[in-house]
Design a protein around this motif. Structure first.
Motif, short mmCIF file in Angstrom:
data_model
loop_
_atom_site.label_atom_id
_atom_site.label_comp_id
_atom_site.label_asym_id
_atom_site.label_seq_id
_atom_site.Cartn_x
_atom_site.Cartn_y
_atom_site.Cartn_z
N ARG A 95 0.84 -1.20 0.00
CA ARG A 95 0.00 0.00 0.00
C ARG A 95 0.88 1.25 0.00
O ARG A 95 0.63 2.20 -0.75
CB ARG A 95 -0.92 -0.02 1.22
CG ARG A 95 -1.93 1.11 1.21
CD ARG A 95 -2.98 0.95 2.30
NE ARG A 95 -3.83 -0.19 1.96
CZ ARG A 95 -4.14 -1.18 2.80
NH1 ARG A 95 -3.68 -1.16 4.03
NH2 ARG A 95 -4.90 -2.16 2.43
N VAL A 96 1.93 1.25 0.80
CA VAL A 96 2.85 2.39 0.84
C VAL A 96 3.52 2.58 -0.52
O VAL A 96 3.65 3.70 -1.02
CB VAL A 96 3.90 2.21 1.96
CG1 VAL A 96 5.03 3.22 1.86
CG2 VAL A 96 3.23 2.30 3.33
N LYS A 97 3.92 1.47 -1.13
CA LYS A 97 4.57 1.52 -2.45
C LYS A 97 3.64 2.16 -3.47
O LYS A 97 4.05 3.03 -4.25
CB LYS A 97 4.95 0.10 -2.87
CG LYS A 97 5.57 0.00 -4.22
CD LYS A 97 5.88 -1.46 -4.55
CE LYS A 97 6.19 -1.65 -6.01
NZ LYS A 97 6.37 -3.05 -6.36
N TYR A 98 2.38 1.75 -3.50
CA TYR A 98 1.43 2.31 -4.45
C TYR A 98 1.14 3.78 -4.16
O TYR A 98 1.01 4.59 -5.07
CB TYR A 98 0.13 1.50 -4.47
CG TYR A 98 0.21 0.31 -5.40
CD1 TYR A 98 -0.11 0.42 -6.74
CD2 TYR A 98 0.64 -0.92 -4.95
CE1 TYR A 98 -0.03 -0.65 -7.60
CE2 TYR A 98 0.74 -2.01 -5.79
CZ TYR A 98 0.39 -1.86 -7.12
OH TYR A 98 0.48 -2.93 -7.96
N GLN A 156 -5.49 -6.24 -4.66
CA GLN A 156 -6.23 -6.05 -3.42
C GLN A 156 -5.47 -5.19 -2.42
O GLN A 156 -5.57 -5.39 -1.21
CB GLN A 156 -6.63 -7.38 -2.82
CG GLN A 156 -7.58 -8.15 -3.69
CD GLN A 156 -8.05 -9.44 -3.05
OE1 GLN A 156 -7.47 -9.93 -2.09
NE2 GLN A 156 -9.12 -10.00 -3.60
N VAL A 157 -4.70 -4.23 -2.94
CA VAL A 157 -4.02 -3.27 -2.07
C VAL A 157 -5.03 -2.19 -1.69
O VAL A 157 -5.12 -1.77 -0.54
CB VAL A 157 -2.81 -2.64 -2.79
CG1 VAL A 157 -2.22 -1.53 -1.98
CG2 VAL A 157 -1.78 -3.70 -3.09
N PHE A 158 -5.81 -1.75 -2.67
CA PHE A 158 -6.89 -0.79 -2.44
C PHE A 158 -8.20 -1.55 -2.60
O PHE A 158 -8.37 -2.30 -3.56
CB PHE A 158 -6.84 0.35 -3.46
CG PHE A 158 -5.53 1.07 -3.52
CD1 PHE A 158 -5.00 1.68 -2.39
CD2 PHE A 158 -4.82 1.15 -4.70
CE1 PHE A 158 -3.79 2.33 -2.44
CE2 PHE A 158 -3.62 1.81 -4.75
CZ PHE A 158 -3.10 2.42 -3.63
N LYS A 159 -9.10 -1.34 -1.69
CA LYS A 159 -10.39 -2.02 -1.78
C LYS A 159 -11.48 -0.96 -2.01
O LYS A 159 -11.73 -0.13 -1.16
CB LYS A 159 -10.66 -2.81 -0.51
CG LYS A 159 -9.69 -3.94 -0.35
CD LYS A 159 -9.92 -4.73 0.89
CE LYS A 159 -8.87 -5.83 0.95
NZ LYS A 159 -8.63 -6.29 2.27
#
Length: 162
Positions: A95-98, A156-159
């Motif tokens: 999530r941090v990477k994205y 499924q990093v962002f839902k």
């Protein structure tokens, strides 16, 4: 360097905290397969032991079996070494990477807009060229954000609830 671990202690501590192997893996920043292998075979690297110990709020020594394995060339982790702070779960790293990627795209496009408007203000480009460049940067920004969000959603990093 692989070391013997006390699998009973790991399982007991995990059960005591009502954690599944998957939950322990996420908290420790390890893969589920790594946690399964450690509990099944009783052998782990020093880094994996440190990660599991940190996730379970234990001292590394509590997880080690009587002696380390494979050549006994290195002693178990001494108790004087500090236990590292809890690593972010793998999903948090992603999530941090994205989010960093999104921020980089937005900042890069802001510099693009700034350059276009600066060139227009100085008279280097005319109104038609400025409009074309501005629209191109805006479309690039929107497409880049859409691609990053779509890839994050697929992993499924962002839902997003649609």
């Amino acid at each position: 360097m692989k070391m013997n671990v006390n699998t009973t202690e790991i399982k007991n501590q995990r059960d005591k905290r009502c954690l599944s192997q998957e939950q322990l893996a996420e908290i420790a920043g390890l893969s589920l397969r790594t946690v399964q292998r450690i509990e099944a075979k009783g052998v782990a690297s020093g880094e994996s032991i440190k990660s599991i110990a940190a996730a379970l709020d234990l001292d590394c020594q509590q997880l080690l079996a009587a002696q380390s394995t494979t050549n006994n060339t290195q002693a178990p982790v001494p108790p004087s070494q500090p236990i590292p702070s809890r690593p972010l779960p793998a999903s948090q790293h992603l999530r941090v990477k994205y989010l960093i990627g999104l921020l980089a795209v937005i900042v890069a496009n802001c510099f693009g807009f700034w350059g276009i408007y600066s060139a227009f203000q100085s008279g280097s480009i005319d109104q038609q060229t400025m409009t074309l460049l501005k629209d191109t940067v805006a479309i690039t920004l929107l497409l880049s954000i859409a691609v990053i969000c779509y890839r994050g959603w697929r992993k499924q990093v962002f839902k997003f609830d649609l």
